[in-house]
Design a protein around this motif. Structure first.
Motif, mmCIF file in Angstrom:
data_model
loop_
_atom_site.group_PDB
_atom_site.id
_atom_site.type_symbol
_atom_site.label_atom_id
_atom_site.label_comp_id
_atom_site.label_asym_id
_atom_site.label_seq_id
_atom_site.Cartn_x
_atom_site.Cartn_y
_atom_site.Cartn_z
ATOM 1 N N SER A 1 -2.268 -4.257 8.676
ATOM 2 C CA SER A 1 -3.665 -4.356 9.120
ATOM 3 C C SER A 1 -4.160 -5.790 9.166
ATOM 4 O O SER A 1 -4.978 -6.146 10.019
ATOM 5 C CB SER A 1 -4.575 -3.541 8.193
ATOM 6 O OG SER A 1 -4.733 -4.198 6.948
ATOM 7 N N ALA B 1 0.847 -1.202 0.000
ATOM 8 C CA ALA B 1 0.000 0.000 0.000
ATOM 9 C C ALA B 1 0.876 1.243 0.000
ATOM 10 O O ALA B 1 2.063 1.203 0.346
ATOM 11 C CB ALA B 1 -0.915 -0.003 1.221
ATOM 12 N N ASP C 1 -0.052 -3.167 4.529
ATOM 13 C CA ASP C 1 -1.038 -3.305 3.453
ATOM 14 C C ASP C 1 -2.126 -2.248 3.466
ATOM 15 O O ASP C 1 -3.036 -2.275 2.631
ATOM 16 C CB ASP C 1 -1.683 -4.705 3.511
ATOM 17 C CG ASP C 1 -2.277 -5.013 4.866
ATOM 18 O OD1 ASP C 1 -2.107 -4.209 5.817
ATOM 19 O OD2 ASP C 1 -2.896 -6.082 5.003
ATOM 20 N N VAL C 2 -2.071 -1.297 4.362
ATOM 21 C CA VAL C 2 -3.082 -0.247 4.426
ATOM 22 C C VAL C 2 -2.378 1.089 4.685
ATOM 23 O O VAL C 2 -1.457 1.174 5.506
ATOM 24 C CB VAL C 2 -4.116 -0.518 5.539
ATOM 25 C CG1 VAL C 2 -4.988 0.709 5.783
ATOM 26 C CG2 VAL C 2 -4.993 -1.701 5.174
#
Length: 197
Positions: free
Chosen positions: A166, A83, A189-190
């Motif tokens: 996350s 991300a 990932d976020v």
């Protein structure tokens, strides 16, 4: 120790035994006080009493059997990012013995800070968290990548633009029973959004 007690008291004594020439060898000679039987290195002080059996590292004071220092583990793994546009900065990784998202105010049992890492272009960076006690209960891992390197100036947590591990809203978990099982890869990932209004 019994051998020391016997060496100090000896057998029953009579004047003939103590002062006579005939028995002088028995009381003061090499047989009773010599190196071989009573104070010698072979029987009493070397191999049997003060050697590896009594004070050696393996049996009595060694780290493996008695102090247990070697039983502590290290959690290892790879960090990556999927991300965000800025995938570099300082990573803060914490390990908890309870779910930190379910219980507020928990302190990590251990953690690691990795400065100036760059996960862009699919790169990975290895991490290592020391002093993990083996247990059948899960540990929980959370972390964020401080993309603008300002966490130390605020509340120590992520702000807008930082990347989070996350895992779908749940902390990653791992059970560390031994070196082989104590490994976990983590993905940022976020991307953290603006604070709620």
């Amino acid at each position: 120790m019994l051998w020391l007690l016997l060496a100090c008291t000896g057998p029953d004594k009579t004047p003939a035994d103590d002062t006579g020439t005939i028995n002088q060898t028995d009381d003061t000679g090499k047989t009773d006080t010599g190196k071989t039987d009573d104070t010698g290195k072979t029987d009493d002080t070397a191999a049997d009493d003060t050697a590896a059996d009594d004070t050696g590292g393996t049996d009595d004071t060694g780290g493996t059997d008695d102090t247990g220092t070697s039983s502590l583990l290290a959690l290892t793994g790879l960090l990556s990012a999927t991300a965000g546009t800025d995938q570099s900065g300082t990573a803060y990784i914490g390990l908890f013995d309870q779910d930190p998202l379910a219980t507020q105010g928990l302190l990590p049992v251990s953690g690691v800070q990795l400065a100036a890492i760059d996960l862009s272009g699919g790169a990975t960076v290895a991490y290592r968290i020391e002093n993990i006690t083996p247990t059948a209960n899960p540990y929980f891992l959370v972390g964020f990548l401080d993309a603008d390197d300002n966490a130390s100036q605020g509340n120590g947590g992520p702000d807008e633009g930082d990347l989070l591990i996350s895992n779908g809203g749940q902390p990653l978990s791992v059970i560390c029973l031994d070196t082989a099982s104590c490994t976990l890869n983590a993905v940022f990932d976020v991307e953290s959004g603006p604070p709620p209004q």
